[in-house]
Enzyme design. Structure first.
Site, PDB file in Angstrom:
ATOM      1  N   HIS A  51       0.835  -1.196   0.000  1.00 36.17           N
ATOM      2  CA  HIS A  51       0.000   0.000   0.000  1.00 36.17           C
ATOM      3  C   HIS A  51       0.875   1.254   0.000  1.00 36.17           C
ATOM      4  O   HIS A  51       2.096   1.192   0.170  1.00 36.17           O
ATOM      5  CB  HIS A  51      -0.929  -0.010   1.200  1.00 36.17           C
ATOM      6  CG  HIS A  51      -2.036  -1.020   1.081  1.00 36.17           C
ATOM      7  ND1 HIS A  51      -3.078  -1.109   1.990  1.00 36.17           N
ATOM      8  CD2 HIS A  51      -2.277  -1.988   0.154  1.00 36.17           C
ATOM      9  CE1 HIS A  51      -3.891  -2.084   1.635  1.00 36.17           C
ATOM     10  NE2 HIS A  51      -3.423  -2.626   0.512  1.00 36.17           N
ATOM     11  N   GLU A  53       1.283   3.738   2.133  1.00 37.33           N
ATOM     12  CA  GLU A  53       2.036   4.048   3.345  1.00 37.33           C
ATOM     13  C   GLU A  53       3.304   3.205   3.443  1.00 37.33           C
ATOM     14  O   GLU A  53       4.366   3.688   3.860  1.00 37.33           O
ATOM     15  CB  GLU A  53       1.157   3.802   4.586  1.00 37.33           C
ATOM     16  CG  GLU A  53      -0.119   4.636   4.618  1.00 37.33           C
ATOM     17  CD  GLU A  53      -1.326   3.929   4.007  1.00 37.33           C
ATOM     18  OE1 GLU A  53      -2.428   4.097   4.545  1.00 37.33           O
ATOM     19  OE2 GLU A  53      -1.157   3.224   2.983  1.00 37.33           O
ATOM     20  N   ARG A 192     -10.400   2.795 -21.831  1.00 39.42           N
ATOM     21  CA  ARG A 192     -10.652   1.375 -21.565  1.00 39.42           C
ATOM     22  C   ARG A 192      -9.611   0.807 -20.606  1.00 39.42           C
ATOM     23  O   ARG A 192      -9.935  -0.033 -19.757  1.00 39.42           O
ATOM     24  CB  ARG A 192     -10.632   0.592 -22.875  1.00 39.42           C
ATOM     25  CG  ARG A 192     -11.818   0.859 -23.777  1.00 39.42           C
ATOM     26  CD  ARG A 192     -11.650   0.123 -25.108  1.00 39.42           C
ATOM     27  NE  ARG A 192     -12.791   0.314 -26.004  1.00 39.42           N
ATOM     28  CZ  ARG A 192     -12.861  -0.178 -27.235  1.00 39.42           C
ATOM     29  NH1 ARG A 192     -11.823  -0.878 -27.712  1.00 39.42           N
ATOM     30  NH2 ARG A 192     -13.927   0.034 -27.986  1.00 39.42           N
ATOM     31  N   THR A 204     -24.485  -4.485 -31.377  1.00 45.41           N
ATOM     32  CA  THR A 204     -23.202  -3.805 -31.567  1.00 45.41           C
ATOM     33  C   THR A 204     -22.101  -4.811 -31.844  1.00 45.41           C
ATOM     34  O   THR A 204     -21.258  -4.620 -32.726  1.00 45.41           O
ATOM     35  CB  THR A 204     -22.852  -2.974 -30.322  1.00 45.41           C
ATOM     36  OG1 THR A 204     -23.822  -1.938 -30.175  1.00 45.41           O
ATOM     37  CG2 THR A 204     -21.470  -2.351 -30.434  1.00 45.41           C
TER      38      THR A 204
END
Length: 347
Positions: A51, A53, A192, A204
């Site tokens: 992370h 930190e 994207r 589509t």
């Protein structure tokens, strides 16, 4: 407070570097300041890895022989409340306590149940001074995808379409028709790579045989989501090539064929957008771009299930054809993309 905002803005800049790589975790940046000088910084770079930190503290340790003393006299700025639980990595709150950092400045609280104030409580119980709410709105906005998933139990929804100058989405015969230019195509591919998934309807897919990837941009290819009620699409199409995980929502079968996951919905006449979004939430999909077609876009609009719409308007006219969708919301941004006009509308 002004000084706190300066360092928190740097946290936000760092956090944004994790876009497209940390979902379903939030984007987080951290900055460590000693005597008004930044001595370490970091951000959450990859899901499952260290992370922000951790990266910031490790940078201090790698740069300074007296790192332990410096950390005991520093302030750490974090755009989101440090975690207090064991997930893919140990709790960041524990790491801050271990290194005896005396002051923590936090942008906003983490809404996730296993954190949500618990990181702050743990820090304060250890005698650490905690300041919260610095650039809170900006910090929440950066992680709007994460907040939407945690609080609404669905992905953050981005609608995207192109329309002609006279408001048409496609010709009457539904044949492939390019409205926008190359600059817009590149921009869409870049988008994207920033989101978890991309959704299109059967028509589509049949008309365009799209790849739904980022070949004109950078970043990872999004997962694909296809609505094909009766499983009428040809299995040789690009969308079934198993290069990425693909979800096919239908009314016939639930099965897995390699990376293609067929999910049957119980009722294809009602609440289809709701069913699809909940299934995607269960798959840890935090954000989705819906690219069409018009019927699919309108079904989400009518259900009120969208967070932002990115609408390109080209210069050409069709005179008649399929009308473009319409949304009611706040037009917060307007840009030019080559010769195309882009409006971003927020719900």
């Amino acid at each position: 407070m002004h000084q706190h905002q300066i360092y928190m803005r740097r946290c936000l800049e760092l956090a944004a570097l994790g876009m497209g790589n940390v979902s379903p975790n939030p984007m987080v940046g951290a900055v460590i300041v000693h005597d008004n000088k930044i001595i370490g910084e970091g951000y959450h770079e990859q899901y499952g890895q260290a992370h922000a930190e951790v990266n910031a503290i490790n940078q201090v340790i790698s740069k300074f022989d007296n790192a332990a003393d410096l950390l005991r006299q520093s302030v750490i700025y974090v755009s989101l409340e440090p975690c207090a639980h064991y997930g893919k990595t140990p709790p960041c709150a524990d790491l801050i306590i271990k290194h005896q950092v005396p002051t923590v400045v936090i942008g906003c609280r983490d809404p996730f149940d296993q954190v949500d104030g618990k990181g702050i409580e743990k820090l304060e119980a250890a005698g650490i001074k905690v300041i919260t709410g610095v650039l809170e709105e900006e910090c929440r906005w950066l992680n709007r995808r994460f907040f939407t998933r945690v609080q609404k139990h669905r992905p953050y929804i981005i609608l995207k379409w192109a329309q002609t100058a006279d408001g048409f989405f496609a010709p009457e015969d539904k044949k492939q028709y390019w409205i926008t230019g190359p600059e817009t195509h590149k921009l869409v591919h870049q988008w994207r790579g920033e989101e978890d998934a991309i959704l299109v309807g059967k028509n589509t897919a049949a008309i365009d045989n799209p790849q739904l990837n980022v070949r004109f941009g950078v970043g990872k290819n999004p997962k694909r989501v296809i609505i094909d009620r009766r499983l009428e699409l040809d299995s040789s199409m690009h969308i079934f090539d198993e290069t990425v995980e693909t979800f096919i929502f239908n009314e016939i079968e639930t099965t897995i064929k390699g990376k293609n996951k067929y999910i049957a919905l119980e009722d294809f006449d009602r609440f289809v957008p709701q069913y699809i979004l909940y299934q995607l939430y269960l798959q840890d999909i935090q954000s989705i771009i819906i690219e069409g077609g018009a019927f699919t876009l309108n079904s989400f609009i009518e259900a009120g299930l969208w967070d932002e719409a990115r609408i390109f308007t080209g210069r050409n006219n069709l005179i008649n054809g399929i009308k473009a969708p319409q949304v009611n919301g706040d037009v917060n941004e307007e840009h030019l993309s080559g010769n195309d006009k882009l409006q971003v509308v927020y719900n």
